[in-house]
Each structure stands twice: as C-alpha cells, then as structure tokens.
Design a protein around this motif. Structure first.
Motif, short mmCIF file in Angstrom:
data_model
loop_
_atom_site.label_atom_id
_atom_site.label_comp_id
_atom_site.label_asym_id
_atom_site.label_seq_id
_atom_site.Cartn_x
_atom_site.Cartn_y
_atom_site.Cartn_z
N SER A 198 1.13 -1.18 0.04
CA SER A 198 -0.24 -0.09 -0.11
C SER A 198 1.04 1.17 0.10
O SER A 198 0.15 2.35 0.25
N GLU A 199 2.05 1.35 0.06
CA GLU A 199 2.98 2.13 -0.18
C GLU A 199 2.25 3.54 1.37
O GLU A 199 2.96 4.78 0.20
N GLY A 200 2.40 2.96 2.21
CA GLY A 200 2.45 4.11 3.48
C GLY A 200 1.37 4.76 3.37
O GLY A 200 0.94 5.69 3.27
N THR A 201 0.29 4.66 2.48
CA THR A 201 -0.61 5.21 2.13
C THR A 201 -2.61 5.13 3.00
O THR A 201 -3.57 5.72 3.07
N LEU A 202 -2.35 4.33 4.10
CA LEU A 202 -3.41 3.55 4.22
C LEU A 202 -2.81 3.10 5.88
O LEU A 202 -3.36 3.52 6.78
N GLY A 203 -1.42 3.58 6.29
CA GLY A 203 -0.89 3.66 7.32
C GLY A 203 0.31 3.22 7.66
O GLY A 203 0.84 3.16 6.78
N ILE A 204 0.66 2.99 9.39
CA ILE A 204 1.95 3.49 9.24
C ILE A 204 2.60 1.87 9.90
O ILE A 204 2.01 2.07 10.46
N HIS A 414 8.74 -2.48 -7.45
CA HIS A 414 8.67 -1.75 -7.58
C HIS A 414 7.34 -0.61 -6.96
O HIS A 414 8.01 0.42 -6.00
N GLY A 415 6.43 -1.19 -7.18
CA GLY A 415 5.20 -0.20 -6.80
C GLY A 415 4.71 0.74 -7.90
O GLY A 415 5.06 1.24 -8.76
N VAL A 416 3.76 2.29 -7.36
CA VAL A 416 3.28 3.11 -8.04
C VAL A 416 4.01 4.06 -7.92
O VAL A 416 4.51 4.84 -8.59
N GLY A 417 4.07 4.48 -6.67
CA GLY A 417 4.14 5.26 -5.91
C GLY A 417 4.06 7.05 -7.09
O GLY A 417 2.56 7.65 -6.84
N VAL A 418 4.44 7.90 -7.17
CA VAL A 418 4.32 8.85 -8.70
C VAL A 418 4.60 8.54 -9.88
O VAL A 418 4.02 8.89 -10.97
N LEU A 419 5.67 8.04 -9.85
CA LEU A 419 6.26 7.20 -11.04
C LEU A 419 4.79 7.37 -12.53
O LEU A 419 5.46 7.12 -13.45
N LYS A 420 4.07 5.94 -11.60
CA LYS A 420 2.67 5.67 -12.35
C LYS A 420 2.08 5.24 -12.27
O LYS A 420 1.05 5.18 -12.19
N ARG A 421 1.24 6.60 -11.47
CA ARG A 421 0.20 6.90 -11.13
C ARG A 421 -0.80 7.02 -12.27
O ARG A 421 -2.01 6.32 -12.17
N GLU A 422 -0.64 7.43 -13.14
CA GLU A 422 -1.38 7.57 -14.58
C GLU A 422 -1.63 6.61 -15.26
O GLU A 422 -2.92 5.92 -15.57
N TRP A 423 -0.35 5.25 -14.74
CA TRP A 423 -0.96 4.50 -15.63
C TRP A 423 -1.63 3.38 -14.30
O TRP A 423 -2.65 2.74 -15.42
N LEU A 424 -1.14 3.30 -13.89
CA LEU A 424 -2.03 2.59 -12.17
C LEU A 424 -4.15 2.75 -13.10
O LEU A 424 -4.74 1.43 -12.93
N ASN A 450 0.86 9.97 3.16
CA ASN A 450 1.49 9.74 1.81
C ASN A 450 0.60 10.40 0.05
O ASN A 450 0.79 9.62 -0.58
N PRO A 451 0.19 11.55 -0.09
CA PRO A 451 -1.01 12.29 -0.23
C PRO A 451 -0.49 12.43 -1.94
O PRO A 451 1.24 12.73 -1.89
N GLY A 452 -0.80 11.83 -2.36
CA GLY A 452 -0.39 12.02 -4.00
C GLY A 452 1.08 10.94 -4.95
O GLY A 452 1.30 10.72 -5.75
N LYS A 453 0.68 9.62 -4.15
CA LYS A 453 0.64 9.17 -4.16
C LYS A 453 0.21 7.62 -4.85
O LYS A 453 -1.09 7.76 -4.16
N VAL A 454 0.15 7.02 -6.01
CA VAL A 454 -0.69 5.27 -6.41
C VAL A 454 -1.69 6.38 -6.94
O VAL A 454 -1.99 5.27 -8.06
#
Length: 455
Positions: A198-204, A414-424, A450-454
């Motif tokens: 979840s790349e830190g978007t749901l909890g720590i 590797h995850g989505v992060g910022v790099l692949k948001r539009e492709w998700l 982690n706003p703006g990620k995924v």
C-alpha cells in the motif's frame, strides 16, 4: 508551521526531530528519476511506537500530510516528500524482537535491514526468502510497503507471502494489529495483505510478524549464453513447462553485461546477446543443473557452464545484483521500468522493448527475474539533454503499454508511487480505481498519509 514544531517537540526527544533545511533535503526523495519531490516542514526519526502515534495525532490535529520512509531505495517516488509534510523515517526502529525456530517466525521493527534479518535467522538454521537486489540497504518496512520481490521469487514468492501480521499506526494515531503468528488463520478480512504493497497510504507499519522457512541447501548456479533474448526466453518457458523448480532464474541482456563488466571488471561474456542464470538449492543441484543445461542447449544456447562451487555461484549472483547499479552508470540518468508479463509472453516483451529502444534511439538495458516474467528495462539517457529526456519518458511509457498489451502489469515489485500513477488507472479500470480510492478514504479520510502517491 510554528504550531507543528511546538507540538512535535512536546512528544519527541530532541534527536528525533530534524528541522535543518540542508539535512531535510537529503530526505526529500527516493532513487526514482522523473518524480517530483517537495520540501518537508520537518523530518522525524522515531524509535518507539508511541513516538509514531504522537506524530500522527499531531498531523491529524493540524491537517499536515505525513510521508513514511524506509531506506529510500525505492524506484517509484513513493517515499518522496511533499511540500510542508512531515517525513517520518522509520530507520531507527531497527530491532529484531524475536526469532522462533518452533513457530518459524520473526518479529521485527520496520527499520530492520533485509540482509541483517536474513543473516540473523540463518544463524538459527532458518531462511527469510525475499531478497531484493538492494537487500544490503533496504528495510523490511520498505519491502512491506512495496510488496518487494527479489531473485528467489520464482521458487519462494514475494514479501506478501511472508507477512503474517502487522502492527500499524493509523492516520489518527490509533494502533491496529492485523493478522496472526499462527500457521493458519482466516478470521475476518485479510487486512494484513491489504497493507502489504500500500506504499504508506493506509497506515504506518511499526511492527511485523514474518514467516520463515528451514534453511535450504547451498544453491549452485548455471550460466547459459544465448545468441538472442528470444532464445533465452524459450529456454525459460521450457524449464518451467517441464516442472523444474529453480531457486533462481535470471536474465541479463548484452547491454547489461557490458555495463556490469565496465563497473566491476567481472569478465562476463560481452559477445552474447543474453545470459541466463539458473540456480537450484535441491539435495542434488548438480543433477538439476544438468537437466536444465540440456534444455538450454536445445533452445539454442551457445555455451552452458555450471558453477563448480558455492563461491563461483555467489560471484554470478553478485553480477546480477549489481545490474541496476551498473546500468545507472551508463549515462547521467535512468528510468527503471518494472513490467511483469506472463512467462509465455516474456520473449515478446523483450523483443518489443528492443524495438522501442531502436525507435527512440536510446540505450535500454534489460535485466529480468525471468522465471517470474518480471522485466526491468532500464532506459539510460542524458538528463541535461531535453530531447533525449523527452524520448526517455516516451519510451518508458511505451514499454508499460507493451506490458499491458501482453496481459501483464505495470509493476511487479517496485510499486506505483508517483512514477506510474496515471498508468494505474489504465490497468485497474474505472470500477477498480473507484473501489481502491474508497478503501483509501476508509483508512485515511483526511488524505494525510503519503498524499499524491498511487492515485
């Protein structure tokens, strides 16, 4: 800003809070290129769960975004700071709390280095399989955040298959415990798997119960040279179709081999188009390697050389582990793709990537977890050349599009992060995206994690 720092200081020891702009700048981004990063308002390095809870309660009260980080070895921009955020670096929470040979579990904090854990459990005759190429520096928390893979995934699977339970600090500061430490358990929804990746978007994540396996025998490696990437991929398909269970099945193309040789002077064969590494950790690895060697020869391999011993095997694996680092040295910048396709489409993926590289007149080296169909095309370019940078970005996108066309996914590990948001959004479709956003809102209604990620 003043309120934020005052309230953070009220619940943190002085050494846990960093506000120096120059030091904070070093926490602004991970290893991904082409990803924006902001300037944090503060960096916090907690040592306890209570300190993490204090940060989240403060952030919620003041509506300040929080970006969790591990060792920042990620390749998607998921750990990049946003302007005015609190960067929450968990690297100081680095204790191995328990290793149980009976239960075959390890209980760890998120800042534990992957290699440190692997060596610690090995001393007790146990094995923690997930081994990303950055295993000497990446943290377990970061591995959990991206559902990291590694070289051994073809036989042993990825991080998600070893996370049994988690301790998670939620956006409002409450502590949630998910999962179990038992061998089986189906009580309620599987929230543990939800947090993994979840790349830190749901909890720590502040603690994890990890499953372990008995230590396998030392593996032996075979190296096979092929006149084309397609022939190497044919060999991979035959190996898997015949029911073999290699502990590793990795591929490096000629561009990658040359880059590794230039960096480390390892004497790898530079005239071959593809080098396939196969390993077995079975009771009789030599026999398994012989059988696989015959399949490689039948697929067109021009040379098949089994390693004589564990030391030679480790040397070959070291070459594969340094592939990404070596390709990063080819030019001033890289974009590292992470497209995973069905094994049956692996040859088409590599051939298509070569066509894209030629179309955009770029150097693109490919290393791959071939047994999983997980390719890492690395686009090498001069970041000071505006036209070349544009071509790099366009080629990167075409490689992802090719992966989806072949029935694959835009990211295997590797995850989505910022790099692949539009492709998700393209991969999930509107219904899938809507439901995933609803899950995000349920855990983080204020959108602070982690706003703006995924998405």
């Amino acid at each position: 800003m003043d309120d934020l720092l005052v309230q953070l200081r009220a619940g943190l020891p002085p050494e846990a809070l960093i506000t120096d702009p120059d030091v904070m700048a070093s926490y602004a981004r991970d290893m991904a290129g082409f990803c924006e990063a902001g300037a944090p308002a503060a960096v916090v390095l907690p040592r306890t769960v209570e300190q993490v809870q204090h940060v989240m309660r403060t952030a919620t009260a003041l509506r300040v975004p929080v970006v969790p980080q591990g060792a920042r070895t990620g390749l998607s921009g998921a750990a990049n700071a946003t302007d005015g955020c609190v960067v929450l670096s968990l690297v100081r929470m680095d204790r191995i709390l328990e290793i149980s040979a009976v239960d075959r579990v390890a209980v760890v904090e998120p800042g534990v280095i992957n290699a440190v854990l692997s060596r610690a459990v090995a001393e007790k005759g146990l094995y923690y399989p997930p081994d990303p190429s950055s295993w000497e520096t990446c943290t377990i928390g970061g591995n959990i955040g991206t559902a990291a893979g590694g070289l051994c995934c073809v036989k042993y699977g990825v991080t998600a298959e070893y996370v049994l339970g988690l301790d998670v600090v939620l956006a409002d500061g409450r502590l949630l415990r998910t999962g179990r430490r038992t061998a089986k358990g189906v009580a309620g929804y599987d929230l543990t798997r939800l947090f993994v990746g979840s790349e830190g978007t749901l909890g720590i994540v502040v603690g994890a119960v990890l499953g372990l396996k008995p230590a396998p025998p030392r593996q032996l490696v075979l190296a096979a040279e092929f006149p084309s990437a397609a022939a190497a991929c044919d060999a991979v398909c035959e190996i898997m179709a015949r029911g073999h269970a290699p502990s590793l099945l990795e591929l490096m193309d000629r561009t990658t081999l040359r880059a590794v040789n230039k960096l480390a002077h390892m004497g790898l064969p530079e005239t071959t188009e593809a080098l396939l590494l196969a390993a077995f950790d079975t009771p009789d690895p030599a026999a398994d390697l012989a059988a696989v060697g015959e399949l490689c020869t039948a697929a067109g391999a021009v040379s098949v050389v089994p390693a004589d011993d564990a030391a030679e095997s480790e040397l070959l694996l070291q070459a594969r582990r340094m592939s990404l680092t070596a390709l990063e040295a080819v030019k001033s910048a890289t974009m590292i793709d992470d497209v995973c396709v069905p094994r049956s489409k692996l040859g088409a993926m590599l051939e298509g990537t070569a066509v894209i590289a030629e179309k955009y007149d770029l150097v693109v080296g490919v290393c791959a977890h071939a047994g999983d169909g997980n390719t890492h095309p690395v686009v090498c370019f001069d970041h000071l050349d505006e036209d070349e940078s544009r071509r790099a970005r366009e080629s990167f996108d075409e490689i992802m599009a090719l992966g989806l066309e072949l029935g694959g996914t835009i990211t295997g590990e590797h995850g989505v992060g910022v790099l692949k948001r539009e492709w998700l959004a393209r991969e999930l479709g509107p219904v899938g995206l809507e439901l995933q956003r609803a899950v995000k809102v349920a855990f983080d209604p204020l959108g602070l994690l982690n706003p703006g990620k995924v998405f």
